[in-house]
Scaffold this motif. Structure first.
Motif, PDB file in Angstrom:
ATOM      1  N   ARG A  90      43.968  26.492  52.088  1.00  0.00           N
ATOM      2  CA  ARG A  90      43.861  26.114  50.676  1.00  0.00           C
ATOM      3  C   ARG A  90      43.215  27.236  49.870  1.00  0.00           C
ATOM      4  O   ARG A  90      42.073  27.610  50.131  1.00  0.00           O
ATOM      5  CB  ARG A  90      43.037  24.846  50.538  1.00  0.00           C
ATOM      6  N   PRO A  91      43.937  27.779  48.890  1.00  0.00           N
ATOM      7  CA  PRO A  91      43.336  28.772  47.997  1.00  0.00           C
ATOM      8  C   PRO A  91      42.163  28.148  47.249  1.00  0.00           C
ATOM      9  O   PRO A  91      42.149  26.942  46.996  1.00  0.00           O
ATOM     10  CB  PRO A  91      44.466  29.123  47.029  1.00  0.00           C
ATOM     11  N   ASN A  92      41.201  28.966  46.903  1.00  0.00           N
ATOM     12  CA  ASN A  92      40.071  28.466  46.142  1.00  0.00           C
ATOM     13  C   ASN A  92      40.103  29.028  44.729  1.00  0.00           C
ATOM     14  O   ASN A  92      41.023  29.758  44.354  1.00  0.00           O
ATOM     15  CB  ASN A  92      38.749  28.769  46.856  1.00  0.00           C
ATOM     16  N   ILE A  93      39.117  28.714  43.954  1.00  0.00           N
ATOM     17  CA  ILE A  93      39.072  29.132  42.551  1.00  0.00           C
ATOM     18  C   ILE A  93      39.045  30.653  42.436  1.00  0.00           C
ATOM     19  O   ILE A  93      39.604  31.222  41.499  1.00  0.00           O
ATOM     20  CB  ILE A  93      37.886  28.468  41.821  1.00  0.00           C
ATOM     21  N   VAL A  94      38.437  31.323  43.398  1.00  0.00           N
ATOM     22  CA  VAL A  94      38.402  32.790  43.393  1.00  0.00           C
ATOM     23  C   VAL A  94      39.811  33.342  43.523  1.00  0.00           C
ATOM     24  O   VAL A  94      40.190  34.284  42.823  1.00  0.00           O
ATOM     25  CB  VAL A  94      37.488  33.319  44.519  1.00  0.00           C
ATOM     26  N   THR A  95      40.601  32.750  44.398  1.00  0.00           N
ATOM     27  CA  THR A  95      41.975  33.213  44.602  1.00  0.00           C
ATOM     28  C   THR A  95      42.753  33.151  43.304  1.00  0.00           C
ATOM     29  O   THR A  95      43.420  34.113  42.920  1.00  0.00           O
ATOM     30  CB  THR A  95      42.685  32.345  45.657  1.00  0.00           C
ATOM     31  N   TYR A  96      42.672  32.019  42.638  1.00  0.00           N
ATOM     32  CA  TYR A  96      43.435  31.840  41.402  1.00  0.00           C
ATOM     33  C   TYR A  96      42.909  32.697  40.258  1.00  0.00           C
ATOM     34  O   TYR A  96      43.663  33.417  39.614  1.00  0.00           O
ATOM     35  CB  TYR A  96      43.425  30.370  40.977  1.00  0.00           C
ATOM     36  N   ASN A  97      41.631  32.634  40.009  1.00  0.00           N
ATOM     37  CA  ASN A  97      41.071  33.300  38.830  1.00  0.00           C
ATOM     38  C   ASN A  97      40.962  34.808  38.976  1.00  0.00           C
ATOM     39  O   ASN A  97      41.519  35.557  38.183  1.00  0.00           O
ATOM     40  CB  ASN A  97      39.698  32.733  38.495  1.00  0.00           C
ATOM     41  N   ARG A  98      40.223  35.221  39.940  1.00  0.00           N
ATOM     42  CA  ARG A  98      39.894  36.647  40.035  1.00  0.00           C
ATOM     43  C   ARG A  98      41.086  37.494  40.445  1.00  0.00           C
ATOM     44  O   ARG A  98      41.309  38.574  39.912  1.00  0.00           O
ATOM     45  CB  ARG A  98      38.761  36.839  41.020  1.00  0.00           C
ATOM     46  N   TYR A  99      41.843  37.040  41.411  1.00  0.00           N
ATOM     47  CA  TYR A  99      42.871  37.888  41.976  1.00  0.00           C
ATOM     48  C   TYR A  99      44.234  37.705  41.321  1.00  0.00           C
ATOM     49  O   TYR A  99      44.828  38.660  40.849  1.00  0.00           O
ATOM     50  CB  TYR A  99      42.964  37.661  43.486  1.00  0.00           C
TER      51      TYR A  99
END
Length: 59
Positions: free
Chosen positions: A42-51
Motif C-alpha cells: 500500500r502506497p502511503n502519503i509520502v508516495t503520493y505527495n512527495r514523489y
C-alpha cells in the motif's frame, strides 16, 4: 531486491521511485508504482505527495 530474497516495503519502494523521478524517468517511476500496487504493497502519503505529484508538477 526480490531476487535476493528481500521483500521490499513501501519505504524501499519510495526510495527507488524518488531516484527514478530525480533522474527524469517519470515513466519508470510510474511503472514501479503500478508494480507496487499490484504486489499488494500500500502506497502511503509520502508516495503520493512527495514523489508522484511533485514529479508531475516538475515535468
Amino acid at each position: 531486491m526480490e531476487e535476493r530474497g528481500f521483500e521490499p516495503n513501501i519505504v524501499a519502494y519510495n526510495t527507488v521511485i524518488d531516484c527514478l523521478r530525480n533522474k527524469g524517468s517519470l515513466n519508470e517511476a510510474l511503472n514501479l508504482f503500478s508494480h507496487v500496487t499490484v504486489k499488494g504493497v500500500r502506497p502511503n502519503i509520502v508516495t503520493y505527495n512527495r514523489y508522484l505529484l511533485n514529479g508531475f508538477l516538475n515535468n
